[in-house]
Design a protein around this motif. Structure first.
Motif, PDB file in Angstrom:
ATOM      1  N   GLN A  43      -7.919  13.432 -22.073  1.00 42.89           N
ATOM      2  CA  GLN A  43      -7.303  12.699 -22.106  1.00 42.89           C
ATOM      3  C   GLN A  43      -8.007  11.752 -20.907  1.00 42.89           C
ATOM      4  O   GLN A  43      -8.639  12.340 -19.905  1.00 42.89           O
ATOM      5  CB  GLN A  43      -5.843  13.262 -21.659  1.00 42.89           C
ATOM      6  CG  GLN A  43      -5.495  14.194 -22.485  1.00 42.89           C
ATOM      7  CD  GLN A  43      -5.129  13.561 -23.592  1.00 42.89           C
ATOM      8  OE1 GLN A  43      -4.476  12.281 -24.125  1.00 42.89           O
ATOM      9  NE2 GLN A  43      -5.245  14.228 -24.388  1.00 42.89           N
ATOM     10  N   SER A  44      -7.116  10.764 -20.240  1.00 41.43           N
ATOM     11  CA  SER A  44      -6.877   9.221 -19.584  1.00 41.43           C
ATOM     12  C   SER A  44      -6.629   9.876 -17.901  1.00 41.43           C
ATOM     13  O   SER A  44      -5.472  11.044 -18.405  1.00 41.43           O
ATOM     14  CB  SER A  44      -7.034   8.084 -19.703  1.00 41.43           C
ATOM     15  OG  SER A  44      -7.098   7.930 -20.861  1.00 41.43           O
ATOM     16  N   PRO A  45      -7.186   9.982 -17.086  1.00 39.89           N
ATOM     17  CA  PRO A  45      -7.016  10.093 -15.569  1.00 39.89           C
ATOM     18  C   PRO A  45      -5.469  10.044 -15.508  1.00 39.89           C
ATOM     19  O   PRO A  45      -5.217   8.985 -15.978  1.00 39.89           O
ATOM     20  CB  PRO A  45      -7.659  10.347 -14.961  1.00 39.89           C
ATOM     21  CG  PRO A  45      -8.941   9.563 -15.596  1.00 39.89           C
ATOM     22  CD  PRO A  45      -8.612   9.617 -16.208  1.00 39.89           C
ATOM     23  N   ASP A  46      -4.239  10.578 -15.194  1.00 38.73           N
ATOM     24  CA  ASP A  46      -3.020   9.884 -14.449  1.00 38.73           C
ATOM     25  C   ASP A  46      -2.966  10.610 -12.843  1.00 38.73           C
ATOM     26  O   ASP A  46      -3.761  11.025 -12.668  1.00 38.73           O
ATOM     27  CB  ASP A  46      -2.187  10.349 -15.710  1.00 38.73           C
ATOM     28  CG  ASP A  46      -2.059  11.700 -15.482  1.00 38.73           C
ATOM     29  OD1 ASP A  46      -2.070  12.604 -14.912  1.00 38.73           O
ATOM     30  OD2 ASP A  46      -1.374  11.854 -16.850  1.00 38.73           O
ATOM     31  N   PHE A  47      -1.912  10.186 -12.906  1.00 38.94           N
ATOM     32  CA  PHE A  47      -1.477  10.413 -11.554  1.00 38.94           C
ATOM     33  C   PHE A  47      -1.420  11.101 -10.848  1.00 38.94           C
ATOM     34  O   PHE A  47      -1.795  12.145 -10.152  1.00 38.94           O
ATOM     35  CB  PHE A  47      -1.043   9.289 -10.412  1.00 38.94           C
ATOM     36  CG  PHE A  47      -0.236   9.409  -9.237  1.00 38.94           C
ATOM     37  CD1 PHE A  47      -1.556   8.029  -8.321  1.00 38.94           C
ATOM     38  CD2 PHE A  47       0.196  10.157  -8.709  1.00 38.94           C
ATOM     39  CE1 PHE A  47      -1.037   7.760  -7.408  1.00 38.94           C
ATOM     40  CE2 PHE A  47       0.380   9.853  -6.629  1.00 38.94           C
ATOM     41  CZ  PHE A  47      -0.618   9.121  -6.307  1.00 38.94           C
ATOM     42  N   PHE A  51       0.425  -0.672  -0.004  1.00 38.75           N
ATOM     43  CA  PHE A  51      -0.015  -0.229   0.193  1.00 38.75           C
ATOM     44  C   PHE A  51       0.754   1.213   0.562  1.00 38.75           C
ATOM     45  O   PHE A  51       0.324   2.468   0.353  1.00 38.75           O
ATOM     46  CB  PHE A  51      -1.465  -0.094   1.383  1.00 38.75           C
ATOM     47  CG  PHE A  51      -1.799  -0.808   1.234  1.00 38.75           C
ATOM     48  CD1 PHE A  51      -3.131  -0.732   0.398  1.00 38.75           C
ATOM     49  CD2 PHE A  51      -1.220  -2.225   1.825  1.00 38.75           C
ATOM     50  CE1 PHE A  51      -3.904  -2.097   0.635  1.00 38.75           C
ATOM     51  CE2 PHE A  51      -2.275  -3.523   1.403  1.00 38.75           C
ATOM     52  CZ  PHE A  51      -3.656  -3.579   1.117  1.00 38.75           C
ATOM     53  N   HIS A  52       1.681   0.922  -0.418  1.00 43.82           N
ATOM     54  CA  HIS A  52       2.951   2.246  -0.763  1.00 43.82           C
ATOM     55  C   HIS A  52       2.701   2.922  -1.469  1.00 43.82           C
ATOM     56  O   HIS A  52       1.593   2.368  -2.863  1.00 43.82           O
ATOM     57  CB  HIS A  52       4.614   1.579  -0.459  1.00 43.82           C
ATOM     58  CG  HIS A  52       5.032   1.412   0.751  1.00 43.82           C
ATOM     59  ND1 HIS A  52       6.486   0.843   0.521  1.00 43.82           N
ATOM     60  CD2 HIS A  52       4.572   1.729   2.342  1.00 43.82           C
ATOM     61  CE1 HIS A  52       6.572   0.278   1.485  1.00 43.82           C
ATOM     62  NE2 HIS A  52       5.557   0.351   2.780  1.00 43.82           N
ATOM     63  N   LEU A  53       2.845   3.980  -1.837  1.00 38.59           N
ATOM     64  CA  LEU A  53       2.182   4.826  -3.232  1.00 38.59           C
ATOM     65  C   LEU A  53       3.034   4.788  -4.088  1.00 38.59           C
ATOM     66  O   LEU A  53       2.216   4.644  -4.968  1.00 38.59           O
ATOM     67  CB  LEU A  53       2.818   6.930  -3.074  1.00 38.59           C
ATOM     68  CG  LEU A  53       1.957   7.535  -3.457  1.00 38.59           C
ATOM     69  CD1 LEU A  53       0.537   7.546  -3.677  1.00 38.59           C
ATOM     70  CD2 LEU A  53       2.654   9.211  -3.093  1.00 38.59           C
ATOM     71  N   GLU A  54       3.871   4.599  -4.012  1.00 38.13           N
ATOM     72  CA  GLU A  54       4.043   4.080  -5.753  1.00 38.13           C
ATOM     73  C   GLU A  54       4.183   2.511  -6.298  1.00 38.13           C
ATOM     74  O   GLU A  54       3.890   2.789  -8.025  1.00 38.13           O
ATOM     75  CB  GLU A  54       6.069   3.878  -5.734  1.00 38.13           C
ATOM     76  CG  GLU A  54       6.757   5.693  -5.350  1.00 38.13           C
ATOM     77  CD  GLU A  54       6.155   6.282  -5.999  1.00 38.13           C
ATOM     78  OE1 GLU A  54       6.671   5.677  -7.429  1.00 38.13           O
ATOM     79  OE2 GLU A  54       6.024   7.305  -5.888  1.00 38.13           O
ATOM     80  N   LYS A  55       3.668   2.186  -5.154  1.00 41.34           N
ATOM     81  CA  LYS A  55       2.805   0.876  -5.399  1.00 41.34           C
ATOM     82  C   LYS A  55       1.074   0.837  -5.645  1.00 41.34           C
ATOM     83  O   LYS A  55       1.014  -0.006  -7.422  1.00 41.34           O
ATOM     84  CB  LYS A  55       2.672  -0.127  -4.313  1.00 41.34           C
ATOM     85  CG  LYS A  55       4.116  -0.704  -4.213  1.00 41.34           C
ATOM     86  CD  LYS A  55       4.674  -1.417  -4.606  1.00 41.34           C
ATOM     87  CE  LYS A  55       6.650  -2.060  -4.075  1.00 41.34           C
ATOM     88  NZ  LYS A  55       7.136  -2.965  -4.885  1.00 41.34           N
ATOM     89  N   LEU A  56       0.406   1.623  -5.380  1.00 46.74           N
ATOM     90  CA  LEU A  56      -0.483   2.500  -5.332  1.00 46.74           C
ATOM     91  C   LEU A  56      -0.686   3.164  -7.825  1.00 46.74           C
ATOM     92  O   LEU A  56      -1.733   2.908  -7.595  1.00 46.74           O
ATOM     93  CB  LEU A  56      -1.485   3.079  -4.369  1.00 46.74           C
ATOM     94  CG  LEU A  56      -1.324   1.865  -3.193  1.00 46.74           C
ATOM     95  CD1 LEU A  56      -2.252   3.189  -1.780  1.00 46.74           C
ATOM     96  CD2 LEU A  56      -2.336   1.192  -3.465  1.00 46.74           C
ATOM     97  N   LYS A  57       0.278   3.647  -7.222  1.00 47.42           N
ATOM     98  CA  LYS A  57      -0.042   4.179  -8.360  1.00 47.42           C
ATOM     99  C   LYS A  57       0.245   3.216  -9.753  1.00 47.42           C
ATOM    100  O   LYS A  57      -0.238   3.466 -10.895  1.00 47.42           O
ATOM    101  CB  LYS A  57       1.793   5.148  -9.081  1.00 47.42           C
ATOM    102  CG  LYS A  57       1.710   5.888  -8.269  1.00 47.42           C
ATOM    103  CD  LYS A  57       2.755   6.935  -8.500  1.00 47.42           C
ATOM    104  CE  LYS A  57       2.932   8.113  -7.449  1.00 47.42           C
ATOM    105  NZ  LYS A  57       4.628   8.806  -8.095  1.00 47.42           N
ATOM    106  N   MET A  58       0.625   1.857  -9.518  1.00 44.29           N
ATOM    107  CA  MET A  58       0.817   1.483 -10.795  1.00 44.29           C
ATOM    108  C   MET A  58      -0.304   0.408 -10.437  1.00 44.29           C
ATOM    109  O   MET A  58      -1.082  -0.384 -12.033  1.00 44.29           O
ATOM    110  CB  MET A  58       1.524   0.374 -10.555  1.00 44.29           C
ATOM    111  CG  MET A  58       3.082   0.479 -10.105  1.00 44.29           C
ATOM    112  SD  MET A  58       4.288  -0.894  -9.962  1.00 44.29           S
ATOM    113  CE  MET A  58       3.822  -1.757  -8.427  1.00 44.29           C
ATOM    114  N   MET A  59      -1.773   0.487 -10.152  1.00 47.19           N
ATOM    115  CA  MET A  59      -2.995   0.563  -9.865  1.00 47.19           C
ATOM    116  C   MET A  59      -3.973   1.247 -10.431  1.00 47.19           C
ATOM    117  O   MET A  59      -4.758   0.754 -10.794  1.00 47.19           O
ATOM    118  CB  MET A  59      -3.338   0.174  -8.737  1.00 47.19           C
ATOM    119  CG  MET A  59      -2.726  -0.998  -7.766  1.00 47.19           C
ATOM    120  SD  MET A  59      -3.196  -1.735  -6.361  1.00 47.19           S
ATOM    121  CE  MET A  59      -1.888  -2.200  -5.382  1.00 47.19           C
TER     122      MET A  59
END
Length: 375
Positions: free
Chosen positions: A361-365, A159-167
Motif C-alpha cells: 500500500q501507499s504510505p499514509d500519515f 506548519f501545523h501538523l494537520e496542514k502538513l498531513k495534506m501535503m
C-alpha cells in the motif's frame, strides 16, 4: 584660473577627508579596537587581516577538505566545517574569527548555546547579513523583534501538523517518480548512480509541489534560478567587503540582477493569481503559498495597525521556503543513505518494518506513526 583649480582641490579634499577617515575607521581602526576588547575579555582568536579578515582562509579550507576522500565515519566536522574545526582545535570551544572587518564569536559549548537560544530578553542579536547575502535570501531568518514575531505568527499556521498531513500526497508523488526512474535504470543491468543530484532534485520537486502545487512548473523554474543565484553569491563572497563591488557592471553582477528580477516577477504573478482565486471564494490553500496567504488575510482582517505583510515580504518568505528546505533535506537524505550503507543490519531492519506496516500500500500519515525504527 589657478585660484579656481586650487579652490576646487580644496573643496574636494574637504569632502573626501571625512569619507576617507570613515572608511579607514571601518576597515582598520574599529576592527583592531574590537579585537583588543575581545582579547581583554579572555577570548582567543585569529588576528584581523585587512578588509577581508578570515574569508580567504575559510574558502581555501573548504576547497582543501573537498579534494580529499571522505572517511566512512561519523567524524564529519573536519570535512563539512574545516575552518571552524581548525579554530576550535587552536583556540578552544569559544573563540572569535573575522568575517571581513566584522568579528564573530563562535560558540560550540552546548550549555552556552542552550542559554543563548532560550534567551527571551533580546540580548543576543542575529548576525547582520551583507548586501550580497540579501540578494540570495531575506525574510523571517533575518528579522528581529516585533517584525519577527509578526512574520512568525503569520507563517506558523502553514506548519501545523494537520496542514502538513495534506501535503503527504505531494511527498509520495515526488518519491514515487524518483524510485520509478531508478528502477528503470537497473531494469536490465546494475549500474552506479550518484544519488546526490538525484536527492537534490527530489527535495526541489517536493518543495515545488508543497509550496506551489498549482504552479508546479513555475516553482521548478524558481528553484533553478535560486540554485544559480546561490552559486554566484558563493563565487562573489570573497569580494563582498570591497567597497562598491556590487555596483560594478560585471557579467556576474548583471546576471544576479536578472535572476532577482525574473524570480520576483514569477512569484508576484503566482501570488496575484492565487489571491484572485481566493478572493473569488475558490479556495486553494492546501499548499504553503495558499496557507501563507490565508493566514495573512486573517491577520489583515483584524484592522490592527501594520497588520499583515506586504507583497514583497510574501515573495521573500517564498524564496526562504526554497533555500531553507532544499539543501538541508537533500543533505539529510544523502547522509541517511550513507549511514544505512555503513550499517546494513539496520538497513534490513528498516526495510522489514516498512514492509510490515505498509505492505504494497501507499504510505499514509497514520502508518508513518508506527515506524519506530525509522524514526
Amino acid at each position: 584660473m589657478r585660484e579656481i583649480l586650487l579652490a576646487l582641490v580644496f573643496v574636494a579634499a574637504v569632502l573626501l577627508i571625512p569619507w576617507a577617515w570613515k572608511a579607514f575607521s571601518w576597515i582598520w581602526l574599529k576592527p583592531k579596537k574590537l579585537e583588543k576588547c575581545l582579547r581583554e575579555q579572555g577570548l582567543k582568536g585569529s588576528s584581523y587581516k585587512f578588509l577581508f579578515g578570515d574569508i580567504k582562509e575559510m574558502i581555501d579550507s573548504v576547497k582543501a577538505a573537498r579534494t580529499k576522500p571522505m572517511d566512512h565515519s561519523h567524524q564529519i566536522v573536519p570535512r563539512v566545517m574545516p575552518f571552524l574545526h581548525d579554530k576550535v582545535q587552536k583556540y578552544g570551544k569559544t573563540h572569535f574569527t573575522w568575517f571581513g572587518p566584522n568579528p564573530r564569536v563562535n560558540i560550540t559549548d552546548p550549555d552556552m548555546i542552550r542559554d543563548i537560544l532560550s534567551n527571551k530578553f533580546g540580548h543576543f542579536e542575529k548576525v547582520g547579513s551583507t548586501s550580497l547575502e540579501r540578494k540570495l535570501v531575506t525574510g523571517l531568518v533575518g528579522y528581529e523583534g516585533e517584525k519577527w514575531a509578526k512574520h512568525r505568527r503569520i507563517i506558523n499556521p502553514a506548519f501545523h501538523l494537520e496542514k502538513l498531513k495534506m501535503m503527504l500526497p505531494a511527498f509520495h508523488t515526488s518519491c514515487h517518480e524518483m524510485v520509478e526512474k531508478w528502477q528503470k535504470l537497473v531494469a536490465n543491468e546494475s549500474c552506479e548512480l550518484d544519488v546526490w543530484p538525484e536527492l537534490q532534485n527530489l527535495a526541489a520537486d517536493v518543495i515545488s509541489r508543497t509550496a506551489f502545487s498549482s504552479s508546479f512548473e513555475e516553482g521548478r523554474r524558481i528553484f533553478q534560478l535560486q540554485s544559480e543565484m546561490a552559486t554566484h553569491v558563493m563565487q562573489s563572497s570573497q569580494f563582498m567587503f570591497v567597497p562598491g563591488y556590487r555596483f560594478l557592471p560585471t557579467k556576474k553582477n548583471r546576471r544576479m540582477k536578472e535572476i532577482i528580477q525574473e524570480m520576483r516577477s514569477l512569484l508576484r504573478n503566482m501570488i496575484l493569481r492565487r489571491e484572485k482565486v481566493m478572493k473569488a471564494g475558490r479556495l486553494q490553500n492546501n499548499d504553503l503559498l495558499g496557507l501563507l496567504l490565508e493566514s495573512n488575510f486573517k491577520e489583515m482582517s483584524g484592522n490592527t495597525r501594520n497588520a499583515g505583510i506586504t507583497m514583497d515580504e510574501v515573495i521573500d518568505e517564498c524564496k526562504l521556503f526554497y533555500l531553507a528546505g532544499q539543501e538541508t533535506s537533500a543533505t539529510l537524505l544523502v547522509w541517511t543513505m550513507i549511514c544505512l550503507s555503513m550499517h546494513q543490519d539496520w538497513q534490513e531492519k528498516a526495510r522489514e518494518e516498512v514492509s510490515q506496516v505498509f505492505g504494497s500500500q501507499s504510505p499514509d500519515f497514520e502508518g508513518l506513526n508506527h515506524l519506530n525504527i525509522i524514526y
